[in-house]
Scaffold this motif. Structure first.
Motif, PDB file in Angstrom:
ATOM      1  N   LEU A  14       3.470   4.430 -14.861  1.00 17.80           N
ATOM      2  CA  LEU A  14       4.531   5.111 -15.620  1.00 17.80           C
ATOM      3  C   LEU A  14       5.646   4.148 -16.033  1.00 17.80           C
ATOM      4  O   LEU A  14       6.407   4.430 -16.962  1.00 17.80           O
ATOM      5  CB  LEU A  14       5.119   6.265 -14.799  1.00 17.80           C
ATOM      6  CG  LEU A  14       4.154   7.420 -14.502  1.00 17.80           C
ATOM      7  CD1 LEU A  14       4.789   8.427 -13.548  1.00 17.80           C
ATOM      8  CD2 LEU A  14       3.731   8.109 -15.796  1.00 17.80           C
ATOM      9  N   ARG A  62      11.874   0.545 -13.907  1.00 14.79           N
ATOM     10  CA  ARG A  62      11.249   1.804 -13.528  1.00 14.79           C
ATOM     11  C   ARG A  62      10.373   1.662 -12.275  1.00 14.79           C
ATOM     12  O   ARG A  62       9.692   2.605 -11.889  1.00 14.79           O
ATOM     13  CB  ARG A  62      10.461   2.377 -14.712  1.00 14.79           C
ATOM     14  CG  ARG A  62      11.400   2.717 -15.895  1.00 14.79           C
ATOM     15  CD  ARG A  62      10.655   3.356 -17.044  1.00 14.79           C
ATOM     16  NE  ARG A  62       9.939   4.546 -16.629  1.00 14.79           N
ATOM     17  CZ  ARG A  62      10.503   5.751 -16.423  1.00 14.79           C
ATOM     18  NH1 ARG A  62      11.804   5.904 -16.616  1.00 14.79           N
ATOM     19  NH2 ARG A  62       9.773   6.765 -16.037  1.00 14.79           N
ATOM     20  N   ALA A 103      10.103  13.293  -7.836  1.00  9.97           N
ATOM     21  CA  ALA A 103       9.591  14.636  -8.147  1.00  9.97           C
ATOM     22  C   ALA A 103       8.074  14.717  -8.016  1.00  9.97           C
ATOM     23  O   ALA A 103       7.531  15.803  -7.777  1.00  9.97           O
ATOM     24  CB  ALA A 103      10.022  15.032  -9.558  1.00  9.97           C
ATOM     25  N   GLN A 149      17.050   7.020 -13.343  1.00  7.39           N
ATOM     26  CA  GLN A 149      16.230   8.059 -13.970  1.00  7.39           C
ATOM     27  C   GLN A 149      14.789   8.004 -13.440  1.00  7.39           C
ATOM     28  O   GLN A 149      14.184   9.033 -13.125  1.00  7.39           O
ATOM     29  CB  GLN A 149      16.252   7.872 -15.502  1.00  7.39           C
ATOM     30  CG  GLN A 149      15.444   8.888 -16.267  1.00  7.39           C
ATOM     31  CD  GLN A 149      15.903  10.335 -16.034  1.00  7.39           C
ATOM     32  OE1 GLN A 149      17.094  10.570 -15.807  1.00  7.39           O
ATOM     33  NE2 GLN A 149      14.961  11.274 -16.037  1.00  7.39           N
ATOM     34  N   ALA A 150      14.272   6.782 -13.301  1.00  8.10           N
ATOM     35  CA  ALA A 150      12.898   6.633 -12.796  1.00  8.10           C
ATOM     36  C   ALA A 150      12.794   7.165 -11.370  1.00  8.10           C
ATOM     37  O   ALA A 150      11.811   7.826 -11.010  1.00  8.10           O
ATOM     38  CB  ALA A 150      12.475   5.167 -12.857  1.00  8.10           C
ATOM     39  N   GLU A 179      12.401  10.871 -11.433  1.00 11.28           N
ATOM     40  CA  GLU A 179      11.080  11.298 -11.904  1.00 11.28           C
ATOM     41  C   GLU A 179       9.998  10.998 -10.852  1.00 11.28           C
ATOM     42  O   GLU A 179       9.089  11.799 -10.640  1.00 11.28           O
ATOM     43  CB  GLU A 179      10.746  10.589 -13.224  1.00 11.28           C
ATOM     44  CG  GLU A 179      11.640  11.063 -14.370  1.00 11.28           C
ATOM     45  CD  GLU A 179      11.526  10.207 -15.633  1.00 11.28           C
ATOM     46  OE1 GLU A 179      12.428  10.305 -16.475  1.00 11.28           O
ATOM     47  OE2 GLU A 179      10.541   9.459 -15.767  1.00 11.28           O
TER      48      GLU A 179
END
Ligand SMILES: C[S@@+](CC[C@H](N)C(=O)[O-])C[C@H]1O[C@@H](n2cnc3c(N)ncnc32)[C@H](O)[C@@H]1O
Length: 249
Positions: free
Chosen positions: A47, A54, A22, A15-16, A19
């Motif tokens: 983050l 992450r 992006a 997931q990290a 993100e």
């Protein structure tokens, strides 16, 4: 259990990555004003909010190819002045330190070095924030071994000659540079028929071509060993592990 074998850790990592890709200017073809992508590296650590899952490269263990290098040296690293470049959360630096080396480790992102110190409160490693392209003057010629794992491949390819020249400059005469990075074949010559079919190199990471070890910036660095290592279950991509020596001793 190794971090990546934990399904929950792996899911947070995936997931990290989405993100972070992006917001990475290099992934989105916008270049950005800063070729070093400092804002993006800062964002990775900020983050993450103290969750190493992450941070895409933080596997909470020394890289297997670095670990094997250190293990092979047996006691040969004792007392050596080692510099770890782009140290992230510190696992490679700590492994050199545990082998008896006097380790300095730096990262562009101060938050990474502070996080490494929190992870290893008893550390003997000297962590600090610094930019590979503007290192402290006292580091010139100061190291017996410079370890670079995955930082060169995180730099846009046009930055590599300067990065290599700086790394060479940090070594004492006779000092050695260890490079661990993803590998790729050389680009086809522009005149060959296949060149037109070749897509531009996508990244980061930007795997390194074999010519990296013959770059003019490496003029003062003699390749001692260049290993072209096929993907394995443990390291699931082709890699270089190269040891180069600064001339002068
Ligand atoms: C792909 S990560 C690798 C981290 C670590 N070496 C490892 O193997 O886990 C690249 C690291 O280099 C750092 N970095 C990027 N540009 C840098 C620069 N110009 N000077 C110092 N560190 C830099 C990043 O903040 C990041 O921690």
């Amino acid at each position: 259990m190794k971090a990546l074998e934990d399904p929950d850790f792996a899911a947070r990592r995936a997931q990290a990555r989405l993100e972070l890709d992006a917001i990475d200017p290099a992934k989105n073809g916008v270049g950005g004003a800063d070729p070093l992508r400092r804002d993006w590296f800062e964002a990775v650590y900020a983050l993450a909010e103290n969750d190493p899952a992450r941070v895409p490269w933080a596997n909470l263990a020394p890289h297997p190819l670095v670990k094997a290098f250190v293990d092979f040296q047996a006691r040969g690293l004792e007392g050596l002045r080692v510099l770890d470049v782009g140290c992230g959360l510190g696992d490679n630096a700590e492994y050199f330190s545990a082998a008896g080396a006097q380790v300095t480790a730096f990262d562009l992102v101060e938050g990474a070095t502070l996080w490494a110190k929190r992870r290893f409160p008893q550390t003997r490693v000297a962590y600090c924030a610094a930019d590979l392209f503007d290192p402290p003057p006292a580091w010139r010629g100061a190291f017996d071994l410079v370890n670079e794992c995955y930082t060169l491949q995180a730099l846009a390819p046009d930055l590599l000659p300067r990065a290599l020249a700086t790394l060479a400059d940090l070594l004492a005469p006779g000092g050695k540079l260890l490079i661990v990075a993803r590998a790729r074949d050389e680009d086809p010559q522009p005149s060959s028929s296949s060149a037109a079919l070749t897509a531009p190199l996508s990244g980061p990471p930007w795997p390194l071509p074999p010519s990296i070890f013959k770059d003019p910036a490496c003029a003062g660095l003699e390749p001692l060993v260049v290993e072209d290592i096929a993907a394995t279950a443990e390291v699931p991509a082709r890699h270089w592990r190269a040891l180069l020596r600064r001339s002068g001793a």
